[in-house]
Scaffold this active site. Structure first.
Site, PDB file in Angstrom:
ATOM      1  N   ARG A   1       9.091   4.645   0.480  1.00  0.00           N
ATOM      2  CA  ARG A   1       7.831   5.373   0.382  1.00  0.00           C
ATOM      3  C   ARG A   1       7.097   5.461   1.710  1.00  0.00           C
ATOM      4  O   ARG A   1       6.009   6.045   1.765  1.00  0.00           O
ATOM      5  CB  ARG A   1       6.925   4.678  -0.637  1.00  0.00           C
ATOM      6  CG  ARG A   1       6.857   5.393  -1.986  1.00  0.00           C
ATOM      7  CD  ARG A   1       5.981   4.551  -2.884  1.00  0.00           C
ATOM      8  NE  ARG A   1       5.369   5.246  -3.963  1.00  0.00           N
ATOM      9  CZ  ARG A   1       5.798   5.226  -5.223  1.00  0.00           C
ATOM     10  NH1 ARG A   1       6.900   4.620  -5.554  1.00  0.00           N
ATOM     11  NH2 ARG A   1       5.110   5.836  -6.162  1.00  0.00           N
TER      12      ARG A   1
ATOM     13  N   ARG B   1      -0.997   1.467 -18.285  1.00  0.00           N
ATOM     14  CA  ARG B   1      -0.924   1.228 -16.842  1.00  0.00           C
ATOM     15  C   ARG B   1      -2.299   1.410 -16.224  1.00  0.00           C
ATOM     16  O   ARG B   1      -2.911   2.469 -16.353  1.00  0.00           O
ATOM     17  CB  ARG B   1       0.084   2.194 -16.185  1.00  0.00           C
ATOM     18  CG  ARG B   1       1.483   1.652 -16.214  1.00  0.00           C
ATOM     19  CD  ARG B   1       2.485   2.596 -15.611  1.00  0.00           C
ATOM     20  NE  ARG B   1       2.198   3.003 -14.240  1.00  0.00           N
ATOM     21  CZ  ARG B   1       3.072   3.635 -13.468  1.00  0.00           C
ATOM     22  NH1 ARG B   1       4.273   3.920 -13.930  1.00  0.00           N
ATOM     23  NH2 ARG B   1       2.739   4.001 -12.246  1.00  0.00           N
TER      24      ARG B   1
ATOM     25  N   ARG C   1      -3.566   8.072  -5.351  1.00  0.00           N
ATOM     26  CA  ARG C   1      -2.111   7.894  -5.207  1.00  0.00           C
ATOM     27  C   ARG C   1      -1.476   9.153  -4.625  1.00  0.00           C
ATOM     28  O   ARG C   1      -0.538   9.078  -3.823  1.00  0.00           O
ATOM     29  CB  ARG C   1      -1.490   7.596  -6.575  1.00  0.00           C
ATOM     30  CG  ARG C   1      -1.775   6.175  -7.029  1.00  0.00           C
ATOM     31  CD  ARG C   1      -1.630   5.998  -8.522  1.00  0.00           C
ATOM     32  NE  ARG C   1      -0.305   6.240  -9.028  1.00  0.00           N
ATOM     33  CZ  ARG C   1      -0.026   6.413 -10.319  1.00  0.00           C
ATOM     34  NH1 ARG C   1      -1.000   6.371 -11.223  1.00  0.00           N
ATOM     35  NH2 ARG C   1       1.205   6.609 -10.709  1.00  0.00           N
TER      36      ARG C   1
ATOM     37  N   LYS D   1      10.237  10.980 -11.524  1.00  0.00           N
ATOM     38  CA  LYS D   1      11.304  10.131 -10.982  1.00  0.00           C
ATOM     39  C   LYS D   1      11.786   9.126 -12.039  1.00  0.00           C
ATOM     40  O   LYS D   1      12.979   8.983 -12.254  1.00  0.00           O
ATOM     41  CB  LYS D   1      10.816   9.370  -9.739  1.00  0.00           C
ATOM     42  CG  LYS D   1      10.316  10.269  -8.618  1.00  0.00           C
ATOM     43  CD  LYS D   1       9.905   9.473  -7.385  1.00  0.00           C
ATOM     44  CE  LYS D   1       8.720   8.538  -7.590  1.00  0.00           C
ATOM     45  NZ  LYS D   1       7.420   9.212  -7.739  1.00  0.00           N
TER      46      LYS D   1
ATOM     47  N   ARG E   1      -0.218  10.354 -19.458  1.00  0.00           N
ATOM     48  CA  ARG E   1       0.497   9.089 -19.613  1.00  0.00           C
ATOM     49  C   ARG E   1      -0.493   7.923 -19.740  1.00  0.00           C
ATOM     50  O   ARG E   1      -0.260   6.982 -20.477  1.00  0.00           O
ATOM     51  CB  ARG E   1       1.437   8.869 -18.429  1.00  0.00           C
ATOM     52  CG  ARG E   1       2.269   7.604 -18.582  1.00  0.00           C
ATOM     53  CD  ARG E   1       3.366   7.483 -17.550  1.00  0.00           C
ATOM     54  NE  ARG E   1       2.828   7.233 -16.225  1.00  0.00           N
ATOM     55  CZ  ARG E   1       3.578   7.130 -15.118  1.00  0.00           C
ATOM     56  NH1 ARG E   1       4.877   7.293 -15.187  1.00  0.00           N
ATOM     57  NH2 ARG E   1       3.024   6.892 -13.960  1.00  0.00           N
TER      58      ARG E   1
HETATM   59  P1  B4P Z   1       7.311   9.507 -14.283  1.00  0.00           P
HETATM   60  O1  B4P Z   1       8.735   9.903 -14.327  1.00  0.00           O
HETATM   61  O2  B4P Z   1       7.003   8.244 -14.978  1.00  0.00           O
HETATM   62  O3  B4P Z   1       6.678   9.412 -12.834  1.00  0.00           O
HETATM   63  P2  B4P Z   1       7.099   8.680 -11.496  1.00  0.00           P
HETATM   64  O4  B4P Z   1       7.324   9.780 -10.532  1.00  0.00           O
HETATM   65  O5  B4P Z   1       8.235   7.727 -11.714  1.00  0.00           O
HETATM   66  O6  B4P Z   1       5.780   7.820 -11.246  1.00  0.00           O
HETATM   67  P3  B4P Z   1       4.974   6.903 -10.245  1.00  0.00           P
HETATM   68  O7  B4P Z   1       5.101   7.373  -8.838  1.00  0.00           O
HETATM   69  O8  B4P Z   1       3.640   6.861 -10.857  1.00  0.00           O
HETATM   70  O9  B4P Z   1       5.441   5.448 -10.354  1.00  0.00           O
HETATM   71  P4  B4P Z   1       5.911   4.205  -9.526  1.00  0.00           P
HETATM   72  O10 B4P Z   1       6.215   3.247 -10.592  1.00  0.00           O
HETATM   73  O11 B4P Z   1       7.024   4.554  -8.575  1.00  0.00           O
HETATM   74  O12 B4P Z   1       6.499  10.708 -14.898  1.00  0.00           O
HETATM   75  C1  B4P Z   1       5.120  10.684 -15.089  1.00  0.00           C
HETATM   76  C2  B4P Z   1       4.717  11.327 -16.413  1.00  0.00           C
HETATM   77  O13 B4P Z   1       5.152  12.700 -16.460  1.00  0.00           O
HETATM   78  C3  B4P Z   1       5.367  10.659 -17.624  1.00  0.00           C
HETATM   79  O14 B4P Z   1       4.386  10.489 -18.599  1.00  0.00           O
HETATM   80  C4  B4P Z   1       6.432  11.641 -18.100  1.00  0.00           C
HETATM   81  O15 B4P Z   1       6.610  11.621 -19.489  1.00  0.00           O
HETATM   82  C5  B4P Z   1       5.860  12.984 -17.644  1.00  0.00           C
HETATM   83  N1  B4P Z   1       6.904  13.944 -17.297  1.00  0.00           N
HETATM   84  C6  B4P Z   1       8.056  13.680 -16.596  1.00  0.00           C
HETATM   85  N2  B4P Z   1       8.795  14.820 -16.467  1.00  0.00           N
HETATM   86  C7  B4P Z   1       8.062  15.828 -17.076  1.00  0.00           C
HETATM   87  C8  B4P Z   1       8.296  17.237 -17.271  1.00  0.00           C
HETATM   88  N3  B4P Z   1       9.390  17.853 -16.808  1.00  0.00           N
HETATM   89  N4  B4P Z   1       7.338  17.944 -17.909  1.00  0.00           N
HETATM   90  C9  B4P Z   1       6.221  17.346 -18.391  1.00  0.00           C
HETATM   91  N5  B4P Z   1       5.961  16.007 -18.248  1.00  0.00           N
HETATM   92  C10 B4P Z   1       6.873  15.260 -17.616  1.00  0.00           C
HETATM   93  O16 B4P Z   1       4.688   3.681  -8.607  1.00  0.00           O
HETATM   94  C11 B4P Z   1       3.529   3.026  -9.069  1.00  0.00           C
HETATM   95  C12 B4P Z   1       2.787   2.297  -7.933  1.00  0.00           C
HETATM   96  O17 B4P Z   1       3.594   1.173  -7.455  1.00  0.00           O
HETATM   97  C13 B4P Z   1       2.494   3.078  -6.654  1.00  0.00           C
HETATM   98  O18 B4P Z   1       1.289   3.821  -6.749  1.00  0.00           O
HETATM   99  C14 B4P Z   1       2.400   1.938  -5.588  1.00  0.00           C
HETATM  100  O19 B4P Z   1       1.137   1.298  -5.606  1.00  0.00           O
HETATM  101  C15 B4P Z   1       3.431   0.943  -6.037  1.00  0.00           C
HETATM  102  N6  B4P Z   1       4.744   1.137  -5.379  1.00  0.00           N
HETATM  103  C16 B4P Z   1       5.905   1.500  -5.997  1.00  0.00           C
HETATM  104  N7  B4P Z   1       6.908   1.598  -5.095  1.00  0.00           N
HETATM  105  C17 B4P Z   1       6.381   1.302  -3.868  1.00  0.00           C
HETATM  106  C18 B4P Z   1       6.915   1.260  -2.535  1.00  0.00           C
HETATM  107  N8  B4P Z   1       8.210   1.553  -2.285  1.00  0.00           N
HETATM  108  N9  B4P Z   1       6.085   0.935  -1.503  1.00  0.00           N
HETATM  109  C19 B4P Z   1       4.801   0.642  -1.741  1.00  0.00           C
HETATM  110  N10 B4P Z   1       4.216   0.662  -2.975  1.00  0.00           N
HETATM  111  C20 B4P Z   1       5.000   1.000  -4.041  1.00  0.00           C
END
Ligand code: B4P
Length: 211
Positions: A99, A144, A156, A24, A138
């Protein structure tokens, strides 16, 4: 941006949805650069609160370090302020929000006030083992605390299945969910997302109907 005779602007509002590590954040960066949408990532907003050591950030950290979701009222409050702070944008890209079903209901109400509902939810589909692999990798460099422990990463993903997957049902009921394969090259996934956005963007901006 389209304006009707009452000078209200209709926004293109997109939810990028998927489990932790589905890409995302990665895809959001590229999408906002292409479409000029305002990026609202609750994860980024929370991490910014943590780095500034605010009381909200300290409360959120307790949950995030265990792989748990932060309480709904905290994130809904943050999103509500961010919407009010950005009245003139083309639209919002919601990344990591909503979420829970309760967050989805709250978002619908906030957007109702702006007469600009969610236009589409693009849901990234990635297998469980691929998610763990990406987040462990990552964690080697991101600093992180929620990425550097495989148990927390798995917590998670469980939290996602328990509380977040239902958010897709919420938007399925109004026919707004499109699944997109989230495995493969970052550029191929980006092109698939753009294809879905391009199909809808002009008609939303022309009609202002959000469908
Ligand atoms: P990202 O793109 O960084 O992953 P994400 O889905 O955004 O991550 P996440 O769910 O952890 O984060 P958030 O900050 O929302 O990709 C991950 C990795 O994969 C990267 O290293 C990237 O390089 C790699 N990658 C991407 N695409 C790829 C591909 N095609 N092939 C290979 N590798 C690839 O959440 C963090 C925490 O915040 C949650 O656990 C929760 O505690 C809290 N939180 C956030 N929003 C919340 C909400 N609305 N309600 C309650 N808690 C919340």
């Amino acid at each position: 941006m389209f304006q009707n005779k009452f000078s209200r602007k209709y926004m293109f509002n997109l939810i990028l949805f998927g489990p932790p590590g589905s890409g995302k954040g990665t895809q959001s960066e590229k999408l906002i650069a292409k479409y000029g949408l305002k990026h609202l990532s609750t994860g980024d907003l929370l991490r910014s609160e943590i780095s500034r050591q605010t009381s909200l950030g300290m409360e959120a950290k307790n949950f995030m370090d265990k792989g748990q979701l932060v309480p709904d009222e905290v994130v809904v409050g943050m999103i509500s302020s961010a919407l009010d702070d950005n009245p003139q944008v083309r639209g919002f890209l919601f990344d990591g929000f909503p979420r829970t079903s309760s967050q989805a209901n709250a978002l619908d109400k906030l957007l109702e006030r702006k007469m600009s509902p969610i236009s589409v939810m693009l849901a990234l589909d990635v297998s469980g083992e691929e998610l763990v692999k990406r987040l462990v990798k990552r964690g080697e460099t991101s600093g992180r605390t929620d990425d550097n422990n495989e148990q927390v990463i798995r917590a998670r993903i469980i939290e996602y299945h328990d509380k977040t997957a239902a958010v897709a049902d919420h938007y399925h009921q109004v026919n707004k969910v499109v699944m997109v394969k989230g495995e493969g090259s970052i550029d191929d996934i980006f092109n698939a997302l753009c294809h879905e956005i391009d199909k809808r963007l002009l008609s939303v901006e022309r009609q202002g109907a959000g469908n």
